[in-house]
Design a protein around this motif. Structure first.
Motif, PDB file in Angstrom:
ATOM      1  N   LEU A  97      -6.458  -0.378  -6.076  1.00  0.00           N
ATOM      2  CA  LEU A  97      -5.793   1.040  -6.484  1.00  0.00           C
ATOM      3  C   LEU A  97      -5.956   2.076  -5.054  1.00  0.00           C
ATOM      4  O   LEU A  97      -5.146   2.795  -5.041  1.00  0.00           O
ATOM      5  CB  LEU A  97      -6.832   1.332  -7.716  1.00  0.00           C
ATOM      6  N   GLU A  98      -7.041   1.965  -4.586  1.00  0.00           N
ATOM      7  CA  GLU A  98      -7.613   2.689  -3.548  1.00  0.00           C
ATOM      8  C   GLU A  98      -6.640   2.580  -2.157  1.00  0.00           C
ATOM      9  O   GLU A  98      -6.021   3.477  -1.589  1.00  0.00           O
ATOM     10  CB  GLU A  98      -8.814   2.795  -2.961  1.00  0.00           C
ATOM     11  N   ILE A  99      -6.260   1.077  -2.080  1.00  0.00           N
ATOM     12  CA  ILE A  99      -5.280   0.873  -0.845  1.00  0.00           C
ATOM     13  C   ILE A  99      -3.919   1.431  -1.372  1.00  0.00           C
ATOM     14  O   ILE A  99      -3.323   1.876  -0.608  1.00  0.00           O
ATOM     15  CB  ILE A  99      -5.207  -0.704  -0.792  1.00  0.00           C
ATOM     16  N   VAL A 124       6.016   6.984   3.651  1.00  0.00           N
ATOM     17  CA  VAL A 124       6.224   5.700   2.822  1.00  0.00           C
ATOM     18  C   VAL A 124       6.936   6.271   1.527  1.00  0.00           C
ATOM     19  O   VAL A 124       6.511   7.111   0.827  1.00  0.00           O
ATOM     20  CB  VAL A 124       4.855   5.149   2.444  1.00  0.00           C
ATOM     21  N   THR A 125       7.832   5.741   1.102  1.00  0.00           N
ATOM     22  CA  THR A 125       8.743   6.071  -0.246  1.00  0.00           C
ATOM     23  C   THR A 125       8.385   5.272  -1.372  1.00  0.00           C
ATOM     24  O   THR A 125       8.665   5.446  -2.469  1.00  0.00           O
ATOM     25  CB  THR A 125      10.324   5.971  -0.005  1.00  0.00           C
ATOM     26  N   MET A 126       7.855   4.034  -0.971  1.00  0.00           N
ATOM     27  CA  MET A 126       7.817   3.083  -1.987  1.00  0.00           C
ATOM     28  C   MET A 126       6.614   1.943  -1.854  1.00  0.00           C
ATOM     29  O   MET A 126       6.972   1.291  -0.620  1.00  0.00           O
ATOM     30  CB  MET A 126       8.783   2.433  -2.630  1.00  0.00           C
ATOM     31  N   VAL A 127       5.695   1.579  -2.747  1.00  0.00           N
ATOM     32  CA  VAL A 127       4.918   0.389  -2.382  1.00  0.00           C
ATOM     33  C   VAL A 127       5.469  -0.811  -3.324  1.00  0.00           C
ATOM     34  O   VAL A 127       5.591  -0.678  -4.464  1.00  0.00           O
ATOM     35  CB  VAL A 127       3.309   0.619  -3.050  1.00  0.00           C
ATOM     36  N   ASN A 128       6.171  -1.691  -2.627  1.00  0.00           N
ATOM     37  CA  ASN A 128       6.854  -2.855  -3.042  1.00  0.00           C
ATOM     38  C   ASN A 128       6.030  -3.687  -3.849  1.00  0.00           C
ATOM     39  O   ASN A 128       6.105  -4.198  -5.037  1.00  0.00           O
ATOM     40  CB  ASN A 128       8.009  -3.471  -2.034  1.00  0.00           C
ATOM     41  N   GLU A 129       4.913  -4.025  -3.037  1.00  0.00           N
ATOM     42  CA  GLU A 129       4.132  -5.076  -3.270  1.00  0.00           C
ATOM     43  C   GLU A 129       2.834  -5.115  -2.729  1.00  0.00           C
ATOM     44  O   GLU A 129       2.617  -4.710  -1.364  1.00  0.00           O
ATOM     45  CB  GLU A 129       4.595  -6.624  -3.151  1.00  0.00           C
ATOM     46  N   LEU A 130       1.881  -5.570  -3.189  1.00  0.00           N
ATOM     47  CA  LEU A 130       0.348  -5.701  -2.721  1.00  0.00           C
ATOM     48  C   LEU A 130      -0.495  -6.750  -3.178  1.00  0.00           C
ATOM     49  O   LEU A 130      -0.450  -7.105  -4.290  1.00  0.00           O
ATOM     50  CB  LEU A 130      -0.485  -4.280  -2.856  1.00  0.00           C
ATOM     51  N   LEU A 184       1.256  -6.319   2.384  1.00  0.00           N
ATOM     52  CA  LEU A 184       1.931  -5.092   1.744  1.00  0.00           C
ATOM     53  C   LEU A 184       3.278  -5.032   2.330  1.00  0.00           C
ATOM     54  O   LEU A 184       3.866  -5.439   3.325  1.00  0.00           O
ATOM     55  CB  LEU A 184       1.191  -3.719   2.245  1.00  0.00           C
ATOM     56  N   SER A 185       4.344  -4.874   1.205  1.00  0.00           N
ATOM     57  CA  SER A 185       5.416  -4.588   1.451  1.00  0.00           C
ATOM     58  C   SER A 185       5.962  -3.140   1.040  1.00  0.00           C
ATOM     59  O   SER A 185       5.525  -2.749  -0.098  1.00  0.00           O
ATOM     60  CB  SER A 185       6.236  -5.657   0.630  1.00  0.00           C
ATOM     61  N   LEU A 186       6.267  -2.437   1.821  1.00  0.00           N
ATOM     62  CA  LEU A 186       6.309  -1.064   1.768  1.00  0.00           C
ATOM     63  C   LEU A 186       7.853  -0.588   2.240  1.00  0.00           C
ATOM     64  O   LEU A 186       8.500  -1.228   3.213  1.00  0.00           O
ATOM     65  CB  LEU A 186       5.500  -0.294   2.797  1.00  0.00           C
ATOM     66  N   ASP A 187       8.471   0.382   1.595  1.00  0.00           N
ATOM     67  CA  ASP A 187       9.641   0.864   1.674  1.00  0.00           C
ATOM     68  C   ASP A 187       9.498   2.205   2.294  1.00  0.00           C
ATOM     69  O   ASP A 187       8.920   3.114   1.789  1.00  0.00           O
ATOM     70  CB  ASP A 187      10.372   1.299   0.336  1.00  0.00           C
ATOM     71  N   PHE A 188      10.105   2.465   3.676  1.00  0.00           N
ATOM     72  CA  PHE A 188       9.773   3.555   4.579  1.00  0.00           C
ATOM     73  C   PHE A 188      11.070   4.231   4.501  1.00  0.00           C
ATOM     74  O   PHE A 188      12.127   3.938   4.260  1.00  0.00           O
ATOM     75  CB  PHE A 188       9.377   3.146   5.939  1.00  0.00           C
ATOM     76  N   GLU A 189      10.770   5.632   4.982  1.00  0.00           N
ATOM     77  CA  GLU A 189      11.810   6.540   5.077  1.00  0.00           C
ATOM     78  C   GLU A 189      13.102   5.814   6.052  1.00  0.00           C
ATOM     79  O   GLU A 189      12.752   5.490   7.361  1.00  0.00           O
ATOM     80  CB  GLU A 189      11.431   7.807   5.846  1.00  0.00           C
ATOM     81  N   GLN A 237      10.249  -3.285   4.058  1.00  0.00           N
ATOM     82  CA  GLN A 237      11.385  -3.812   3.447  1.00  0.00           C
ATOM     83  C   GLN A 237      11.756  -2.745   2.282  1.00  0.00           C
ATOM     84  O   GLN A 237      11.014  -2.223   1.712  1.00  0.00           O
ATOM     85  CB  GLN A 237      10.750  -4.867   2.720  1.00  0.00           C
ATOM     86  N   SER A 238      13.072  -2.465   2.218  1.00  0.00           N
ATOM     87  CA  SER A 238      13.611  -1.843   1.213  1.00  0.00           C
ATOM     88  C   SER A 238      13.381  -2.248  -0.147  1.00  0.00           C
ATOM     89  O   SER A 238      13.118  -3.337  -0.294  1.00  0.00           O
ATOM     90  CB  SER A 238      15.309  -1.582   1.256  1.00  0.00           C
ATOM     91  N   HIS A 239      13.262  -1.182  -1.028  1.00  0.00           N
ATOM     92  CA  HIS A 239      12.780  -1.642  -2.408  1.00  0.00           C
ATOM     93  C   HIS A 239      13.848  -2.451  -2.989  1.00  0.00           C
ATOM     94  O   HIS A 239      13.627  -3.312  -3.702  1.00  0.00           O
ATOM     95  CB  HIS A 239      12.648  -0.106  -3.180  1.00  0.00           C
ATOM     96  N   LYS A 240      15.196  -2.375  -2.798  1.00  0.00           N
ATOM     97  CA  LYS A 240      16.253  -2.889  -3.454  1.00  0.00           C
ATOM     98  C   LYS A 240      16.164  -4.559  -2.980  1.00  0.00           C
ATOM     99  O   LYS A 240      16.278  -5.471  -3.614  1.00  0.00           O
ATOM    100  CB  LYS A 240      17.606  -2.283  -3.022  1.00  0.00           C
ATOM    101  N   ASP A 241      15.897  -4.591  -1.644  1.00  0.00           N
ATOM    102  CA  ASP A 241      15.921  -5.815  -0.981  1.00  0.00           C
ATOM    103  C   ASP A 241      14.615  -6.575  -1.838  1.00  0.00           C
ATOM    104  O   ASP A 241      14.800  -7.874  -1.909  1.00  0.00           O
ATOM    105  CB  ASP A 241      15.774  -5.920   0.360  1.00  0.00           C
ATOM    106  N   HIS A 242      13.572  -6.047  -1.830  1.00  0.00           N
ATOM    107  CA  HIS A 242      12.601  -6.736  -2.436  1.00  0.00           C
ATOM    108  C   HIS A 242      12.802  -7.109  -3.888  1.00  0.00           C
ATOM    109  O   HIS A 242      12.306  -8.232  -4.038  1.00  0.00           O
ATOM    110  CB  HIS A 242      11.308  -5.561  -2.293  1.00  0.00           C
TER     111      HIS A 242
END
Length: 315
Positions: free
Chosen positions: A228-230, A240-246, A260-265, A299-304
């Motif tokens: 949760l803290e990460i 960062v716009t979205m945390v896709n996966e941790l 971490l899979s993250l969606d960036f600007e 990685q974009s949220h859609k691609d994830h």
């Protein structure tokens, strides 16, 4: 738990069990007590187990190499599982075998005084080792209940010693009761029955240890609080716009792998993206030093979601 804390627990148990096993075997040879012989076997197995745990700690501390790029941290979990197997196969097996033999062919125990003296001394030694292990375990337990704390623990050395010492003290009490009934009430087979009960106690201990260490061997995630803290650290970053996966994985008590899979600007240039990822890594590692491997994927949220759907369809 720090490595020095774990070693302190193991060294305390090793010293106590070495002395106890010698005195138990001497008492068993003098009095012919089956229960005392089982206790001697129990302490000898525990002594070997502590040696295996120390060996596992040393081997798990080796640095990563080409063949094992993520290090050897999980080797400690393997040796903890071997300890559980030894308790069952050697400790429980021999105790039950010896007890059955004594029940089928009972013979009276000679003067039990030496047995009671040895059992009393052993109870003091085991109690001291148990108290050391309990104090170390309390430092990591926090507000969790005892069962939850064992289930969530990622350091098998402490709860293994705690379980062993708890079983040892129960075994000592059973042995004392069996010897007393056998001698004072002239029921010689009760000495063998006590040996069987000791074997059953060891078998139950081995099952619990095997169950807990099996989960560690397969791979357990970091605590919910850490994850949760990460997520909070990453989500708070403006890029960062979205945390896709941790995903997290314990490779050892103090060795954690994080992906971490993250969606960036989308408008961010590559040079700035690299700086953002480096900044995130610094923040996460500073907050959680046990994180030895940290991989961040852009990685974009859609691609994830598309890839996750494909993986589900293939499963």
């Amino acid at each position: 738990m720090a490595a020095h804390g774990s070693k302190k627990v193991i060294y305390a148990a090793l010293a106590g069990n070495t002395l106890i096993s010698i005195t138990k075997f001497v008492a068993a040879s003098i009095t012919g007590s089956s229960a005392m012989l089982s206790e001697g076997i129990h302490s000898l197995v525990d002594t070997g187990n502590q040696g295996l745990l120390l060996y596992g700690m040393r081997k798990s501390a080796r640095p990563a190499d080409k063949k094992h790029p993520f290090g050897y941290g999980a080797e400690l979990y393997f040796w903890a599982f071997v300890v559980a197997l030894l308790i069952f196969a050697v400790g429980a097996g021999l105790s039950i075998y010896e007890g059955i033999s004594k029940v089928l062919e009972p013979h009276p125990v000679s003067d039990p005084t030496i047995n009671f003296v040895v059992l009393g001394a052993a109870l003091c030694f085991e109690g001291w080792a148990w108290f050391v292990a309990l104090n170390e375990f309390r430092t990591t337990k926090g507000k969790m209940g005892w069962i939850e704390a064992v289930s969530q623990s990622k350091d098998p050395t402490v709860f293994t010693v705690l379980f062993e010492d708890s079983a040892a003290m129960l075994g000592l009490i059973v042995a004392a009761i069996g010897i007393a009934i056998s001698h004072f009430f002239h029921i010689p087979w009760m000495d063998g029955a006590a040996s069987i009960v000791i074997g059953i106690i060891l078998a139950c201990t081995a099952f619990l240890l095997a169950y807990e260490t099996k989960g560690l061997l397969i791979g357990e995630a970091a605590s919910d609080e850490m994850e949760l803290e990460i997520r909070s650290i990453v989500s708070a970053h403006p890029a960062v716009t979205m945390v896709n996966e941790l995903r997290t994985l314990h490779r050892g008590p103090s060795e954690i792998l994080v992906t971490l899979s993250l969606d960036f600007e989308n408008s961010m240039p590559v040079s700035k993206l690299e700086a953002v990822i480096a900044d995130l890594e610094d923040h996460i590692r500073d907050r959680f030093p046990p994180i030895r491997r940290l991989f961040i994927e852009a990685q974009s949220h859609k691609d994830h979601l598309d890839i996750a759907k494909q993986m589900d369809e293939q499963a």
